[in-house]
Scaffold this motif. Structure first.
Motif, PDB file in Angstrom:
ATOM      1  N   ARG A   1       0.681  -0.684  -0.119  1.00 15.04           N
ATOM      2  CA  ARG A   1      -0.075   0.241   0.078  1.00 15.04           C
ATOM      3  C   ARG A   1       0.905   1.524   0.127  1.00 15.04           C
ATOM      4  O   ARG A   1       0.672   2.033  -0.471  1.00 15.04           O
ATOM      5  N   LEU A   2       2.520   1.186   0.418  1.00 12.09           N
ATOM      6  CA  LEU A   2       3.125   2.540   0.226  1.00 12.09           C
ATOM      7  C   LEU A   2       3.953   2.708  -0.694  1.00 12.09           C
ATOM      8  O   LEU A   2       4.140   3.750  -1.244  1.00 12.09           O
TER       9      LEU A   2
ATOM     10  N   ALA B   1      -1.490   7.026   3.345  1.00 12.57           N
ATOM     11  CA  ALA B   1      -0.227   6.381   3.885  1.00 12.57           C
ATOM     12  C   ALA B   1       0.552   6.362   5.024  1.00 12.57           C
ATOM     13  O   ALA B   1       1.312   5.237   5.107  1.00 12.57           O
TER      14      ALA B   1
ATOM     15  N   ALA C   1       5.885   9.672   4.394  1.00  6.68           N
ATOM     16  CA  ALA C   1       5.320   8.278   3.287  1.00  6.68           C
ATOM     17  C   ALA C   1       4.804   8.616   2.722  1.00  6.68           C
ATOM     18  O   ALA C   1       4.118   7.383   1.573  1.00  6.68           O
TER      19      ALA C   1
ATOM     20  N   ALA D   1       1.483   3.338   7.709  1.00  3.79           N
ATOM     21  CA  ALA D   1       3.031   3.477   8.104  1.00  3.79           C
ATOM     22  C   ALA D   1       2.905   3.268   9.659  1.00  3.79           C
ATOM     23  O   ALA D   1       3.283   2.765  10.532  1.00  3.79           O
TER      24      ALA D   1
ATOM     25  N   ASP E   1      -1.393   4.426  -0.908  1.00  2.00           N
ATOM     26  CA  ASP E   1      -2.527   4.735  -0.495  1.00  2.00           C
ATOM     27  C   ASP E   1      -2.324   5.720  -0.515  1.00  2.00           C
ATOM     28  O   ASP E   1      -1.915   6.743   0.206  1.00  2.00           O
TER      29      ASP E   1
END
Length: 541
Positions: free
Chosen positions: A297-298, A305, A410, A309, A302
């Motif tokens: 996803r990162l 994000a 992130a 994280a 996403d």
């Protein structure tokens, strides 16, 4: 002396004898001399001798005599006996001068003290010996004297059962070629490779490994592996859960003549090994799957994000950067190769750089790095080279690596991943280093972005560039290539002719034809700029 007990939990609550432990150690390839009476041994972790503290009672325990010399061990033996220990483990250098006399004296002292002594020869470190003793105690805890059925028990018991049924010393490995368990039956030949694998709990990295493991994982049954050099032959089989590879089982076949019935028995043993490996990894894999999903996803950007994280609790701190590894595996390559490659990259990168997590996506292994600074460029380059070298030796694959742009949040990790992917596309496949930084390709990467944008906005492309590209395609000419080279060389005819391997008169003729055919006027700066960007973007796109 005080025994420092780091792991005191008993394995099974049962007792075995010191000689059983000595037999297991001997069958693993270790040179062990057993002295003194055969005492009942409690199957708990070894403890370490601390000569500076008073002793504590550990009935039936195993004491590591760190720092105790074999030729002056009498006092330590007597005190260990008073503390209730079953045996003391000592080390000595093999073939030392006067060894027979020293062993005789030590044996007499052990008899007087009423305690068993295991003398281990060789250059093994205490850390390695402690690990080997842990494994051997686990084997003694579950393995019977002569197992003959594939029943319940741990992997050591299963390895012994397979060894008895197939007829050769057995090891069970995971996909990382780590030795999870090994058989301990007496009188089964072994070689140096098996001995080193057991002592280090890791299969030695040899040039022939990649081809042998590939053959094993391609086959649906047992495979015969011929011996090479001093290495004995093997009968091996992949361990699978359905089509998913989990590991492998290897049986020493000295003469290469184990019967077909042995291969059938090995395949049955692999089915049971699959159950053990699935059970052992289920909890661990659940955590890995959750982490991998979060990392995907990162790197895909996403919307949440930052929240992802935090929930993953990865310990990552900005600046971030993505380091991408691509093997260029052929279509249809075994899934196990990619699995082993992912594990290899993850192990090396995550162990070498704090705040790093890895995930595989689309055949590329991405390492999400944290706390990346400008001075880390050379360190990351060196790390990538180590990973490439290890992958080449262990798996026989050639890796290419690219470091994405450094980002500060992130949410921007996706941008770093994207630049790493683009850098991989521009990386020279024939280059020796096989590594590139996106920062070193900024201009070319920007042109890639412009090219992708222009493909969606054709009205912005210079009409002359489009006409040239279409004409070249229809007529086999190279007008677009010629004009681009001319502009990139700063309109230097000599440099352009040399770059294209043309005579300057031929170059002048081509440039004249370009002006005539496509109405190109190189005296207007704006027109030249748009034409050059269009040609360059079309080339890189």
């Amino acid at each position: 002396m005080e025994p420092i007990d780091r792991r005191t939990a008993s394995r099974s609550g049962r007792e075995r004898s010191v000689r059983e432990l000595a037999s297991v150690l001997d069958s693993s390839g270790l040179a062990v001399t057993s002295l003194g009476p055969d005492r009942p041994l409690v199957l708990a972790s070894p403890v370490i001798l601390d000569p500076l503290e008073p002793s504590q009672s550990v009935p039936g325990g195993l004491l590591l005599g760190v720092g105790v010399a074999a030729d002056s061990a009498g006092p330590a033996l007597r005190e260990a006996a008073r503390a209730g220990y079953a045996a003391v483990v000592l080390k000595e250098t093999a073939n030392s001068e006067g060894r027979p006399e020293a062993i005789a004296r030590l044996s007499a002292e052990a008899d007087v003290a009423g305690i068993a002594v295991l003398v281990v020869e060789g250059e093994l470190s205490w850390r390695q010996l402690d690990t080997l003793l842990e494994s051997a105690l686990g084997a003694v805890a579950e393995a019977g004297d002569a197992p003959t059925a594939l029943g319940a028990g741990d992997l050591f018991a299963l390895a012994n059962a397979i060894a008895a049924m197939v007829g050769g010393a057995t090891t069970i490995e995971n996909l990382q070629e780590e030795v999870l368990a090994y058989s301990t039956l007496p009188d089964q030949p072994i070689d140096l490779d098996r001995q080193q694998g057991i002592l280090g709990r890791q299969v030695p990295h040899l040039p022939e490994n990649a081809a042998q493991y590939a053959a094993v994982f391609r086959a649906r049954g047992a495979v015969r592996i011929p011996g090479t050099g001093e290495a004995l032959g093997r009968l091996a089989v992949a361990v699978r859960a359905g089509n998913e590879p989990l590991g492998s089982v290897w049986v020493v076949d000295p003469g290469g003549d184990l019967p077909d019935e042995a291969a059938t028995a090995l395949e049955r043993g692999a089915d049971l090994a699959a159950l053990h490996l699935l059970r052992a990894r289920s909890g661990r894999d659940l955590a890995r799957l959750r982490r991998a999903e979060g990392l995907r996803r990162l790197i895909h950007g996403d919307d949440d994000a930052a929240l992802v994280a935090r929930r993953l609790n990865l310990g990552l701190r900005p600046p971030f950067a993505v380091l991408a590894f691509e093997a260029g595996l052929p279509a249809g390559a075994e899934a196990v190769t990619l699995t082993r490659l992912t594990d290899l990259v993850s192990t090396l990168v995550e162990s070498q750089r704090r705040g790093t997590w890895c995930v595989e996506e689309g055949g590329v292994v991405y390492a999400v790095l944290g706390e990346v600074s400008a001075k880390d460029g050379q360190l990351i380059r060196t790390l990538a080279r180590r990973v490439r070298d290890r992958a080449s030796r262990a798996l026989g694959v050639t890796l290419r690596a690219a470091l994405g742009a450094s980002v500060d949040s992130a949410a921007a990790i996706v941008a770093s991943r994207h630049s790493a992917d683009q850098a991989l596309l521009l990386l020279d496949p024939e280059g020796e280093e096989g590594f590139v930084r996106a920062a070193d390709l900024h201009s070319r990467l920007s042109l890639l972005e412009i090219g992708a944008f222009l493909q969606t906005k054709e009205r912005l492309v210079a009409p002359a560039a489009q006409e040239m590209a279409s004409y070249d395609t229809s007529n086999g000419s190279e007008y677009a290539k010629t004009l681009l080279a001319y502009l990139e060389s700063g309109r230097d005819s000599a440099l352009t002719a040399a770059a294209l391997s043309l005579h300057q008169n031929t170059l002048r003729y081509r440039l004249k034809r370009i002006r005539d055919l496509f109405d190109v006027d190189l005296s207007h700066a704006d027109d030249v700029l748009l034409l050059w960007i269009s040609l360059r973007a079309m080339q890189t796109g």
